[in-house]
Each structure stands twice: as structure tokens, then as C-alpha cells.
Design an enzyme around this catalytic site. Sequence first.
Site, PDB file in Angstrom:
ATOM      1  N   LYS A 116      -3.360   4.245  -7.819  1.00  0.00           N
ATOM      2  CA  LYS A 116      -2.335   4.686  -6.796  1.00  0.00           C
ATOM      3  C   LYS A 116      -1.511   5.570  -7.584  1.00  0.00           C
ATOM      4  CE  LYS A 116      -2.782   0.549  -4.008  1.00  0.00           C
ATOM      5  NZ  LYS A 116      -1.909  -0.403  -3.104  1.00  0.00           N
ATOM      6  N   GLY A 164      -5.180  -4.970  -0.799  1.00  0.00           N
ATOM      7  CA  GLY A 164      -4.945  -6.302   0.042  1.00  0.00           C
ATOM      8  C   GLY A 164      -3.414  -6.963  -0.021  1.00  0.00           C
ATOM      9  N   GLU A 200       8.570   1.156  -6.781  1.00  0.00           N
ATOM     10  CA  GLU A 200       9.153   1.900  -5.842  1.00  0.00           C
ATOM     11  C   GLU A 200      10.339   1.368  -5.073  1.00  0.00           C
ATOM     12  OE1 GLU A 200       5.852   1.904  -2.738  1.00  0.00           O
ATOM     13  OE2 GLU A 200       4.758   3.481  -3.779  1.00  0.00           O
ATOM     14  N   LYS A 237      -2.377  -6.967   7.745  1.00  0.00           N
ATOM     15  CA  LYS A 237      -2.246  -6.393   8.827  1.00  0.00           C
ATOM     16  C   LYS A 237      -2.798  -7.338  10.004  1.00  0.00           C
ATOM     17  CE  LYS A 237      -2.929  -1.614   7.092  1.00  0.00           C
ATOM     18  NZ  LYS A 237      -4.019  -0.749   6.933  1.00  0.00           N
ATOM     19  N   GLU A 275      -1.997   6.272   4.316  1.00  0.00           N
ATOM     20  CA  GLU A 275      -1.088   5.146   4.698  1.00  0.00           C
ATOM     21  C   GLU A 275       0.460   5.537   4.330  1.00  0.00           C
ATOM     22  OE1 GLU A 275      -3.520   1.385   4.968  1.00  0.00           O
ATOM     23  OE2 GLU A 275      -2.537   1.402   3.290  1.00  0.00           O
ATOM     24  N   GLU A 287      -0.514   5.065   0.101  1.00  0.00           N
ATOM     25  CA  GLU A 287      -1.961   5.185  -0.413  1.00  0.00           C
ATOM     26  C   GLU A 287      -2.892   5.700   0.475  1.00  0.00           C
ATOM     27  OE1 GLU A 287      -3.671   1.562  -1.531  1.00  0.00           O
ATOM     28  OE2 GLU A 287      -3.489   0.613   0.591  1.00  0.00           O
ATOM     29  N   ARG A 291     -12.387   5.036   2.723  1.00  0.00           N
ATOM     30  CA  ARG A 291     -13.385   4.222   3.374  1.00  0.00           C
ATOM     31  C   ARG A 291     -13.048   4.392   4.814  1.00  0.00           C
ATOM     32  NH1 ARG A 291     -10.779  -0.087   4.466  1.00  0.00           N
ATOM     33  NH2 ARG A 291      -9.268  -1.076   2.799  1.00  0.00           N
ATOM     34  N   ARG A 337      -6.246  -8.840  15.336  1.00  0.00           N
ATOM     35  CA  ARG A 337      -7.484  -9.414  14.400  1.00  0.00           C
ATOM     36  C   ARG A 337      -7.101 -10.965  14.598  1.00  0.00           C
ATOM     37  NH1 ARG A 337      -7.446  -6.464   8.676  1.00  0.00           N
ATOM     38  NH2 ARG A 337      -6.623  -4.411   9.409  1.00  0.00           N
TER      39      ARG A 337
END
Length: 448
Positions: A116, A164, A200, A237, A275, A287, A291, A337
Amino acid sequence: MFQKILIANRGEIAVRILRACKMLGIKTVAVHSVIDESLMHVRFADESVCIGPNRAADSYLNVASILSAAELTGCDALHPGVGFLSENAKFAKMVNGHGIKFIGPDPLHLSEMGDKILAKKKMMEYGVPVVKGSDGDVQSVDAAKRIAEEIGYPVLFKAASGGGGKGMKVAESISEIEDAFRLAKSEARVNFGDDTIYMERYLKNPRHIEIQIIADSFGNVVHLGERDCSIQRNHQKLIEESPCTALSPDQRQKIGEIAVRAVEKIGYVGVGTLEFLFEDGEFFFMEMNTRLQVEHGVSEELTGIDIVSEQIRIAAGERLSFGQSDIRFSGHVMEFRINAEDSETFLPSPGRIEELFFPGGNGIRVDSHIYSEYVIPPFYDSLIAKLMVRADSRQECLSKARCALDELVIDGISTTAELYKKLLRNTDMIRGDVSIHWLEDDWKNYDT
Ligand code: ADP
């Protein structure tokens, strides 16, 4: 085109990839752990191979076993799905090295974007705005204190190899730096085997907005618009939607163009997602996911483009059959989800599904692998279904989502559907006035 694809994954995403393969006329091989033997992706595939015991480390992360399965069944390509080995550059290299095409980007891009710190540096070079932070890794508590003074509190420690939402720690003031530094480092070591961390500025009220891109090997790059993934818990999320209510058409166009330009400069091929955090009209790159993403269906429903089929075609060396100006964004889409989790504590809720009914009707899509009497094992991710709702307007989408969630029956276990029913009555949610911290800070006020 490929003849036979091994799908190195399980659950709903394996079923989703199988469907794309079938539509393209490609034979499929499913792999599974012992307990997953009767799962839907195994039943739907042309062939299946047991790759090991139940623990993911022994099966879905078992490189030797997966490679042997691909060789023995004569596959010419492998789709890693999401999670598991999907962003593992070493694995991708080995797969390609065996003459089996890894359906994903060049391993070089997996490792560059997987680091990252390097990813942020590259993106800065390519004109992408990033969050203010340390210039590389942070090696000591003293250095962390110095950097925090420069960028301003609160600050966030993040794992360079993270994913994650793990390994992230906030420090509100200098007195919290030492603890946050040490905790982030040890979590990073335990979860990713790499204790490199960086810092950050911690944004107080941002949205999570991401841009889906597709790039072929002929230099054609398009974006499929944004997804707002601000409804999160523990940086995970839960609800995603598109379009994002906070973006003006100008902002949308600008960030889409920035993402496409960066991807062109990287020379990236495949599907991917950039993102960003979005606060006070400004975007900050976090990041790139190199995929397919769990929430890709939101953009599929919005544009009518089958992202998985495009991904497979591109990996087979085909050219994108459309350009940016051919893409039509229509209506509004939300994804919920459905996790096998307690809707208040979010603790996992494995067990037997006694009764199951999925909602349907115009604009309703459910991607899932579960069935009545299915016993959810405790070994894997708790995602059991994705409910996607499409309508002409956001208002209509919310109404449809309420109906769909009322129709949904998953008896025998607890799911996050109960939470969504409450959230959809909340005024902030109805107005679309949320940030990434909203669910954790305000969701209890859902009746207001
Ligand atoms: P991961 O790979 O673990 O998903 P990300 O960098 O994508 O890590 O961050 C995950 C989530 O953490 C984001 O969606 C956001 O909610 C939060 N986050 C990350 N960076 C920041 C930041 N600088 N300020 C506030 N929240 C952040």
C-alpha cells in the site's frame, strides 16, 4: 478462449464465476474443502476436486493442492475469485508458470498495488490525490510522533500489506501514539506476516467511494462509475450503492477520468477498483483492489455489463467490445450483504438454515450459494447472500429494498438483514446523508 477454468474459491462468488463460464461455453472445475463437498458451486461445476481439510489454510489457501487440481484436470486458466489467493502475486506467478492463465492482472501489478505504501507513491506520481500521511513506512514511536505533528491529529496507523480492515489503529493525540503504533505493528505481523506500517491523517467524516475499472491488453481502459460503500462496520462494507448521492456529475466525471488515466499509466490489465475517501468535495486515494470485488454486481446492474465475463475475455487476450462513451448508467442500485451474523453484536452465527426463501420480482437479484437445510460452517467468511435492488430512482430503490428484505426468509440463524430493515427506516439513510463512521456512531438512532 479458454477451454476449462478452475475456480479457486467457494460460496457465492464461485457460483457467480461458474455462471459466467457457462455463458461463455467454458468447462469448469470446482475445488472444495471436505465440509464443502455438497456446496452449490461443487454441484454446478463440470468437475470437482477436494483440495484439503476444512481450515482455509489447508484447502482454499493450499497452493500445492490447488495447482495439482488444475494440472490433473487439464485446466488452461484459473479464476481466484475474491479473498483467499486472489491478490497473491507469488501464487499468480506459479499459476502462470505452469502454463495456466491466472485470471487477474500481471503478478507485478498484484505486488505493486498489494504494497500500500508503494501503491500510494505510484498513484501520486500519476496525478491521483492521496490522503496526507507518512512518506513510507514508520519505524519508531518517535518517528510516529513527529509525523503526527506534521499531518495533524487524529492519525491512523495502517498495515502496508493490510486488507479487510485489519491492523488499523487510530491515535487521537500524542498520548495514544505509542499504544496505537505497537498494536498496529503486532496486528500487522499476526495477520499479514509483515509488520511494516504507515500513517495517514484519519478523516473524521468521509465517504468511501470507489471506481470500477476494466482494462484490456490493447490499452483500452473504461470505468463503470462509482460505488458508495460508506455503510461499514469494523471497516467492513455492508451496503453499497450507485450512484453516490453526494457526487455532482462533474465530480463523477473527474474522478472517473483520474482513475482511468492512472490505470493507463500503470499499464494494468484486467478488472480493478480504485478506492477513495471523499470529504468536503475532495477525493483521497486509499488503495487499489487488483481483482474482482464482492460488490461488482452493483455496477453490473447499473450498466448492464457482465464484469466477470469481461474479465475472463480480457484474460484470454480479447479486446474490450465497448468504449467509455458506449456505457450507459441507468437508475439506482443498492446491494445488501447478508451475513450470517447477529444483527446487533455482529458475532458470527453459523448453524443450520431451517427454511429459506429469496425475494424476487423486477429489479431484484440475489447472488448466493445457500439452500434449505444447509449448515453454515464456522470456518469461512460469513457472507451468505448478496441482495441487489435496482430501480429508476433512489427513492424507489429504497422502497423495493424494504419489500425485498421483508420477503427474505432465512430461518435458523441470525443475519444482518434484520439490521438493514431498521436502517431503511432511518432518516439519514433515506436522505443518503452518511459517512464511513455513521453506522458505528449513529445506527442506534435508527428511529429518529
Ligand atoms: P483494507 O484493505 O483493510 O480494506 P483500506 O485502506 O481500504 O484497507 O481501508 C478500509 C477502511 O478503513 C476504509 O473503507 C475506511 O472506512 C477506513 N479508512 C482507511 N483509511 C482511512 C483514513 N485515512 N481515515 C479514515 N478512515 C480510513
